[in-house]
Motif scaffolding. Structure first.
Motif, PDB file in Angstrom:
ATOM      1  N   HIS A  35      -2.069   5.615   2.498  1.00 45.65           N
ATOM      2  CA  HIS A  35      -1.281   5.408   1.282  1.00 45.65           C
ATOM      3  C   HIS A  35      -2.154   5.437   0.029  1.00 45.65           C
ATOM      4  CE1 HIS A  35       2.353   4.253  -0.844  1.00 45.65           C
ATOM      5  NE2 HIS A  35       1.602   3.435  -1.551  1.00 45.65           N
ATOM      6  N   PRO A  75      -0.184   8.593  -1.716  1.00 46.40           N
ATOM      7  CA  PRO A  75       0.917   7.631  -1.616  1.00 46.40           C
ATOM      8  C   PRO A  75       2.263   8.222  -1.177  1.00 46.40           C
ATOM      9  CG  PRO A  75      -0.283   7.323  -3.656  1.00 46.40           C
ATOM     10  CD  PRO A  75      -0.824   8.566  -3.024  1.00 46.40           C
ATOM     11  N   GLU A 103       4.063   2.284   1.966  1.00 45.35           N
ATOM     12  CA  GLU A 103       3.016   1.363   1.529  1.00 45.35           C
ATOM     13  C   GLU A 103       2.960   0.156   2.459  1.00 45.35           C
ATOM     14  OE1 GLU A 103       1.475  -1.030  -2.421  1.00 45.35           O
ATOM     15  OE2 GLU A 103       3.494  -0.169  -2.420  1.00 45.35           O
ATOM     16  N   LYS A 114      -2.971   1.690   5.004  1.00 41.15           N
ATOM     17  CA  LYS A 114      -3.502   1.452   3.661  1.00 41.15           C
ATOM     18  C   LYS A 114      -4.384   2.622   3.225  1.00 41.15           C
ATOM     19  CE  LYS A 114      -6.644  -1.796   2.706  1.00 41.15           C
ATOM     20  NZ  LYS A 114      -7.257  -3.125   2.537  1.00 41.15           N
TER      21      LYS A 114
END
Length: 183
Positions: free
Chosen positions: A13, A17, A22, A10
């Motif tokens: 990402h 990203p 994800e 997390k």
């Protein structure tokens, strides 16, 4: 400890990203409390290592865009490298964080292989002399290292190339906020 991988992915990402899948969820099976799962976005990847230049550029971007939420070294949840717990407690200096991390490596080695006088001597000297001599100057005389988000266990087994974008992708993270040159 699947929560550590989830929180690590997390953090990666959220920072960059396009560099990692994800994360979606993690949990424990209702009928088997010792069986856990981690679920993330599917990314079609090649079997090849990503382009080195592109990988280094994206890792540098990750480090530039991230900073520790409290200015300290560590991570907010425990993480594992394989089955080995990683030191993640918040500390104020890179020397202190690295010393405690390496001490855990020596302790795990001794548990695994048994006591060895030479290794015990090397551990003592490394912790009391080598690390302070190499790392203390990095944070004295007004110098400061900004803790940056690092993957924590980056090697050729958890990096690839995203088929759709042809960009590097990293996964299986065990993040910490550390010196940006730490893996």
């Amino acid at each position: 400890m699947v929560s550590g991988e989830y929180e690590s992915m997390k953090a990666l990402h959220n920072t960059l990203p396009e560099l990692s899948p994800e994360p979606i969820a993690w949990g424990t099976f209702a009928q088997a409390d010792n069986v856990h799962f981690f679920l993330c976005e599917f990314v079609d990847m090649t079997d090849d290592l990503p382009d080195v230049e592109a990988s280094m550029k994206m890792l540098a971007e990750l480090h530039a865009k991230s900073s520790s939420p409290n200015g300290q070294y560590g991570f907010h949840v425990p993480t594992l490298q394989g089955t080995v717990p990683q030191f993640t407690e918040w500390t104020d200096s890179w020397e202190d964080f690295f010393t405690k991390s390496i001490k855990i490596v020596f302790e795990n080695e001794e548990r695994s292989q048994g006591p060895d006088e030479e290794v015990q001597y090397l551990c003592k000297e490394t912790l009391s002399k080598v690390i302070p001599r190499l790392l203390r100057p990095l944070e004295t005389g007004g110098r400061r290292i900004e803790p940056r988000l690092v993957h924590g266990d980056l090697w050729d087994g958890n990096t690839s190339t995203n088929v759709a974008t042809n960009l590097p992708v990293i996964y299986d993270a065990t993040c910490i906020f550390a010196h940006n040159e730490c893996k």
